[in-house]
Design a protein around this motif. Sequence first.
Motif, PDB file in Angstrom:
ATOM      1  N   LYS A  57       0.776  -1.191  -0.121  1.00 20.40           N
ATOM      2  CA  LYS A  57      -0.070   0.018   0.080  1.00 20.40           C
ATOM      3  C   LYS A  57       0.767   1.265   0.075  1.00 20.40           C
ATOM      4  N   GLU A  58       2.086   1.299   0.755  1.00 17.30           N
ATOM      5  CA  GLU A  58       2.889   2.424   0.582  1.00 17.30           C
ATOM      6  C   GLU A  58       3.446   2.680  -0.676  1.00 17.30           C
ATOM      7  N   TRP A  59       3.402   1.624  -1.705  1.00 18.41           N
ATOM      8  CA  TRP A  59       3.836   1.948  -3.127  1.00 18.41           C
ATOM      9  C   TRP A  59       2.879   2.666  -3.870  1.00 18.41           C
ATOM     10  N   GLU A  60       1.685   3.213  -3.427  1.00 19.12           N
ATOM     11  CA  GLU A  60       0.622   3.725  -4.158  1.00 19.12           C
ATOM     12  C   GLU A  60       0.883   5.116  -4.161  1.00 19.12           C
ATOM     13  N   MET A  61       0.629   5.726  -5.240  1.00 24.35           N
ATOM     14  CA  MET A  61       0.816   7.294  -5.175  1.00 24.35           C
ATOM     15  C   MET A  61      -0.538   7.735  -4.865  1.00 24.35           C
ATOM     16  N   PRO A  62      -0.223   8.759  -3.885  1.00 24.83           N
ATOM     17  CA  PRO A  62      -1.691   9.314  -3.263  1.00 24.83           C
ATOM     18  C   PRO A  62      -2.345  10.378  -4.177  1.00 24.83           C
ATOM     19  N   CYS A  63      -1.561  10.907  -5.222  1.00 25.86           N
ATOM     20  CA  CYS A  63      -1.848  11.794  -6.309  1.00 25.86           C
ATOM     21  C   CYS A  63      -0.983  11.515  -7.333  1.00 25.86           C
ATOM     22  N   ARG A  64      -1.283  12.409  -8.447  1.00 27.84           N
ATOM     23  CA  ARG A  64      -0.572  12.172  -9.673  1.00 27.84           C
ATOM     24  C   ARG A  64       0.838  13.442  -9.270  1.00 27.84           C
ATOM     25  N   PRO A  65       1.966  13.222  -9.429  1.00 28.98           N
ATOM     26  CA  PRO A  65       3.006  13.878  -9.230  1.00 28.98           C
ATOM     27  C   PRO A  65       3.278  15.018 -10.320  1.00 28.98           C
ATOM     28  N   ASP A  66       3.563  16.256  -9.951  1.00 25.41           N
ATOM     29  CA  ASP A  66       3.935  17.115 -11.336  1.00 25.41           C
ATOM     30  C   ASP A  66       5.422  16.624 -11.794  1.00 25.41           C
ATOM     31  N   ILE A  67       6.175  16.197 -10.929  1.00 22.26           N
ATOM     32  CA  ILE A  67       7.614  15.849 -11.130  1.00 22.26           C
ATOM     33  C   ILE A  67       7.832  14.278 -10.526  1.00 22.26           C
ATOM     34  N   LEU A  68       8.301  13.442 -11.720  1.00 24.21           N
ATOM     35  CA  LEU A  68       8.454  11.982 -10.828  1.00 24.21           C
ATOM     36  C   LEU A  68      10.042  11.950 -11.256  1.00 24.21           C
ATOM     37  N   ILE A  69      10.743  11.646  -9.988  1.00 18.85           N
ATOM     38  CA  ILE A  69      12.031  11.262 -10.127  1.00 18.85           C
ATOM     39  C   ILE A  69      12.379   9.654  -9.781  1.00 18.85           C
ATOM     40  N   VAL A  70      12.760   8.977 -10.996  1.00 14.94           N
ATOM     41  CA  VAL A  70      12.927   7.429 -11.055  1.00 14.94           C
ATOM     42  C   VAL A  70      14.407   7.307 -11.657  1.00 14.94           C
ATOM     43  N   PRO A  71      15.256   6.715 -10.900  1.00 12.61           N
ATOM     44  CA  PRO A  71      16.566   6.546 -11.441  1.00 12.61           C
ATOM     45  C   PRO A  71      16.422   5.174 -12.305  1.00 12.61           C
ATOM     46  N   SER A  72      17.245   5.168 -13.190  1.00 12.56           N
ATOM     47  CA  SER A  72      17.451   3.846 -14.129  1.00 12.56           C
ATOM     48  C   SER A  72      18.576   3.714 -14.872  1.00 12.56           C
ATOM     49  N   ARG A  73      18.928   2.447 -15.115  1.00 11.12           N
ATOM     50  CA  ARG A  73      20.020   2.022 -15.965  1.00 11.12           C
ATOM     51  C   ARG A  73      19.708   2.446 -17.230  1.00 11.12           C
TER      52      ARG A  73
END
Length: 128
Positions: A110-126
Amino acid sequence: VDLEVKTKGAAAFGSLGLHAVEMAGRETSTGNRPKRVHCVSNPCTLRINDVTIGVTSSDVLFHISSDETNANLPPGSRLARIAEHLLHQRSYYPLFPPAKGACLDLARYKEWEMPCRPDILIVPSRLA
């Protein structure tokens, strides 16, 4: 998490250690952090002024890309399309079961759910 207007940085713990934002004019340290640095959970949704920022240290973009096909797509659209999975499903990790090697506690999904749509999403990736 609502942060004050004067906040200068945030730090999130990830599976590979602490990801810190270095403060201008200050050295970062693990034992004595400035009062303006806030430690946040991983993942988290921050609200700074009127901007909502979603942050996760999981390489979910790489995990999603290894499970999908991408034939006949316009050049440059792959990363944006993969990131849209997170926004459409309102989840920082929309895969089940998780990819092999992913550091996730499924008892706390449940803690992996987004409470709202973010304006900025920071997701690191290879992926780049």
